[in-house]
Design a protein around this motif. Structure first.
Motif, PDB file in Angstrom:
ATOM      1  N   ILE A 192       0.854  -1.446   0.107  1.00 21.22           N
ATOM      2  CA  ILE A 192      -0.068  -0.158   0.016  1.00 21.22           C
ATOM      3  C   ILE A 192       0.836   1.221  -0.049  1.00 21.22           C
ATOM      4  O   ILE A 192       0.556   2.107  -0.873  1.00 21.22           O
ATOM      5  CB  ILE A 192      -0.798   0.189   1.257  1.00 21.22           C
ATOM      6  CG1 ILE A 192      -1.963  -1.138   1.047  1.00 21.22           C
ATOM      7  CG2 ILE A 192      -1.573   1.312   1.261  1.00 21.22           C
ATOM      8  CD1 ILE A 192      -2.690  -1.541   2.338  1.00 21.22           C
ATOM      9  N   PHE A 193       1.963   1.295   0.975  1.00 19.47           N
ATOM     10  CA  PHE A 193       2.529   2.535   1.040  1.00 19.47           C
ATOM     11  C   PHE A 193       3.426   3.035  -0.368  1.00 19.47           C
ATOM     12  O   PHE A 193       3.232   3.760  -0.771  1.00 19.47           O
ATOM     13  CB  PHE A 193       3.533   2.315   2.327  1.00 19.47           C
ATOM     14  CG  PHE A 193       4.558   3.617   2.396  1.00 19.47           C
ATOM     15  CD1 PHE A 193       3.884   4.977   3.216  1.00 19.47           C
ATOM     16  CD2 PHE A 193       5.868   3.669   2.222  1.00 19.47           C
ATOM     17  CE1 PHE A 193       4.737   5.926   3.452  1.00 19.47           C
ATOM     18  CE2 PHE A 193       6.496   4.985   2.349  1.00 19.47           C
ATOM     19  CZ  PHE A 193       5.866   5.848   2.893  1.00 19.47           C
ATOM     20  N   TYR A 194       4.291   1.946  -0.561  1.00 20.51           N
ATOM     21  CA  TYR A 194       5.204   2.099  -1.895  1.00 20.51           C
ATOM     22  C   TYR A 194       4.433   2.134  -3.092  1.00 20.51           C
ATOM     23  O   TYR A 194       4.623   2.887  -4.096  1.00 20.51           O
ATOM     24  CB  TYR A 194       6.206   1.151  -2.045  1.00 20.51           C
ATOM     25  CG  TYR A 194       7.311   1.343  -0.815  1.00 20.51           C
ATOM     26  CD1 TYR A 194       7.905   2.399  -0.864  1.00 20.51           C
ATOM     27  CD2 TYR A 194       7.319   0.415   0.264  1.00 20.51           C
ATOM     28  CE1 TYR A 194       9.126   2.827   0.247  1.00 20.51           C
ATOM     29  CE2 TYR A 194       8.284   0.667   1.340  1.00 20.51           C
ATOM     30  CZ  TYR A 194       8.944   1.927   1.278  1.00 20.51           C
ATOM     31  OH  TYR A 194       9.884   2.010   2.316  1.00 20.51           O
ATOM     32  N   GLY A 195       3.261   1.434  -3.212  1.00 23.04           N
ATOM     33  CA  GLY A 195       2.182   1.329  -4.346  1.00 23.04           C
ATOM     34  C   GLY A 195       1.666   2.779  -4.381  1.00 23.04           C
ATOM     35  O   GLY A 195       1.728   3.366  -5.398  1.00 23.04           O
ATOM     36  N   TYR A 196       1.413   3.384  -3.274  1.00 19.57           N
ATOM     37  CA  TYR A 196       0.890   4.784  -3.423  1.00 19.57           C
ATOM     38  C   TYR A 196       1.716   5.913  -3.766  1.00 19.57           C
ATOM     39  O   TYR A 196       1.279   6.589  -4.353  1.00 19.57           O
ATOM     40  CB  TYR A 196       0.152   4.839  -2.101  1.00 19.57           C
ATOM     41  CG  TYR A 196      -1.197   5.705  -2.082  1.00 19.57           C
ATOM     42  CD1 TYR A 196      -2.356   4.905  -2.415  1.00 19.57           C
ATOM     43  CD2 TYR A 196      -1.270   7.038  -2.190  1.00 19.57           C
ATOM     44  CE1 TYR A 196      -3.422   5.348  -2.579  1.00 19.57           C
ATOM     45  CE2 TYR A 196      -2.486   7.611  -2.436  1.00 19.57           C
ATOM     46  CZ  TYR A 196      -3.429   6.830  -2.527  1.00 19.57           C
ATOM     47  OH  TYR A 196      -4.626   7.491  -2.906  1.00 19.57           O
ATOM     48  N   VAL A 197       3.005   5.576  -3.301  1.00 19.14           N
ATOM     49  CA  VAL A 197       4.019   6.756  -3.639  1.00 19.14           C
ATOM     50  C   VAL A 197       4.179   6.707  -5.081  1.00 19.14           C
ATOM     51  O   VAL A 197       4.455   7.684  -5.691  1.00 19.14           O
ATOM     52  CB  VAL A 197       5.233   6.195  -2.884  1.00 19.14           C
ATOM     53  CG1 VAL A 197       6.696   7.216  -3.378  1.00 19.14           C
ATOM     54  CG2 VAL A 197       5.264   6.696  -1.561  1.00 19.14           C
ATOM     55  N   GLY A 198       4.286   5.404  -5.619  1.00 18.90           N
ATOM     56  CA  GLY A 198       4.225   5.247  -7.052  1.00 18.90           C
ATOM     57  C   GLY A 198       3.041   6.008  -7.804  1.00 18.90           C
ATOM     58  O   GLY A 198       3.221   6.761  -8.768  1.00 18.90           O
TER      59      GLY A 198
END
Ligand SMILES: Nc1ncnc2c1ncn2[C@@H]1O[C@H](COP(=O)(O)OP(=O)(O)O)[C@@H](O)[C@H]1O
Ligand SMILES: CC(C)(COP(=O)(O)O)[C@@H](O)C(=O)NCCC(=O)O
Ligand SMILES: [K+]
Length: 256
Positions: A192-198
């Motif tokens: 969720i976190f890194y997917g969202y940053v992307g």
């Protein structure tokens, strides 16, 4: 003093301004079933804790993306404060041309953010608001609202995983220790976190390319502070952007 109220799908944020100074702000859960009287009690209690009385409030301005609550809060204003509030929508001067197929369709919060951002920076902008949904808005250098994008918010993305996959729990949204996570909770947080940053950087990057305007990128909303440090595109977090926009719109519409 001015009471500003921003009704989002998750939270209602209230702020008290004395002129241009934000004296106090509160965040309460959005509950669609609450009545004007129940919100009246809530506001009364918040005010009492802060040493503010209803009589101190000269005006109220509301922006809402929850239509059922707009009327409830209008009634709260009339019944407890004794006057009609300003409501961002038809009849409110924004001073900003809205380039959207149907300008009435744009969420009031998006317009309020755009007005605040342009008033403060006077340059082309992208505004990312991390709410229930994450909204991206592009304002060109002439100060015209040009539209943008709407993505599922961080919390509802996590909720979707939790609700649709039997073995996945509900997790706190935070930056996990590693992208190569070693347990279910951290794995979900990593996705969720890194997917969202992307997601954020890709959408902002594409808006930048299409705009050819080199816009400055502002972030606001509950979870902006979590994503911004990891994002390559966000220039600054402005926690109070929506409240500031409400104050500015009030000043543009209030005859002294
Ligand atoms: N300060 C905060 N810290 C952590 N989570 C927050 C904070 N503020 C809001 N949230 C969460 O972020 C989500 C979006 O909140 P918010 O920005 O208030 O959305 P909306 O404008 O749609 O009501 C909600 O699930 C809320 O619980
Ligand atoms: C996109 C939104 C749901 C964001 O609301 P929020 O996450 O702040 O509760 C809201 O701005 C909205 O309902 N907009 C209407 C559709 C549009 O802007 O085109
Ligand atoms: K919002």
């Amino acid at each position: 003093m001015l009471l500003v109220i921003d009704v989002g799908n998750s939270n209602i944020v209230l702020g008290i301004y004395d002129g241009e100074r934000l004296l106090k702000d509160w965040r309460v859960s959005t509950e669609k079933s609450k009545t004007a009287d129940e919100y009246g009690i809530l506001v009364h209690d918040l005010f009492r804790l802060a040493g503010i009385s209803f009589g101190d409030i000269r005006d109220i301005i509301i922006s809402s993306v929850v239509p059922t609550l707009t009327g409830v809060l209008e009634r709260l204003a009339v019944e407890y404060f004794g006057f009609r509030p300003y409501v961002v929508g038809p009849g409110i001067k924004t001073g900003m041309p809205i380039h959207y197929d149907n300008p009435k369709e744009v969420g009031a919060d998006r317009i309020v953010n755009a007005v605040a951002g342009f008033e403060k920076h006077r340059t082309a902008l992208i505004i990312v608001d991390f709410g229930t949904a994450t909204t991206f808005d592009y304002v060109n250098r002439k100060g015209e609202y040009c539209g943008g994008a709407i993505a599922p918010g961080l919390v509802i993305s996590m909720e979707a995983l939790f609700q649709k996959a039997s073995k996945l729990p509900r997790v706190e949204i935070l930056k996990p220790p590693s992208i190569i996570a070693k347990n279910t909770v951290n794995s979900m947080q990593a996705g969720i976190f890194y997917g969202y940053v992307g997601l954020v950087d890709e959408i902002v990057g594409r808006i930048k390319t299409e705009s050819r305007d080199n816009p400055r990128v502002l972030a606001t909303g509950g979870l902006a502070g979590l994503i911004a440090p990891e994002s390559k595109t966000i220039n600054e977090v402005d926690e109070y952007l929506t409240l500031e926009g409400l104050r500015i719109l009030y000043q543009r519409n209030h005859e002294n």
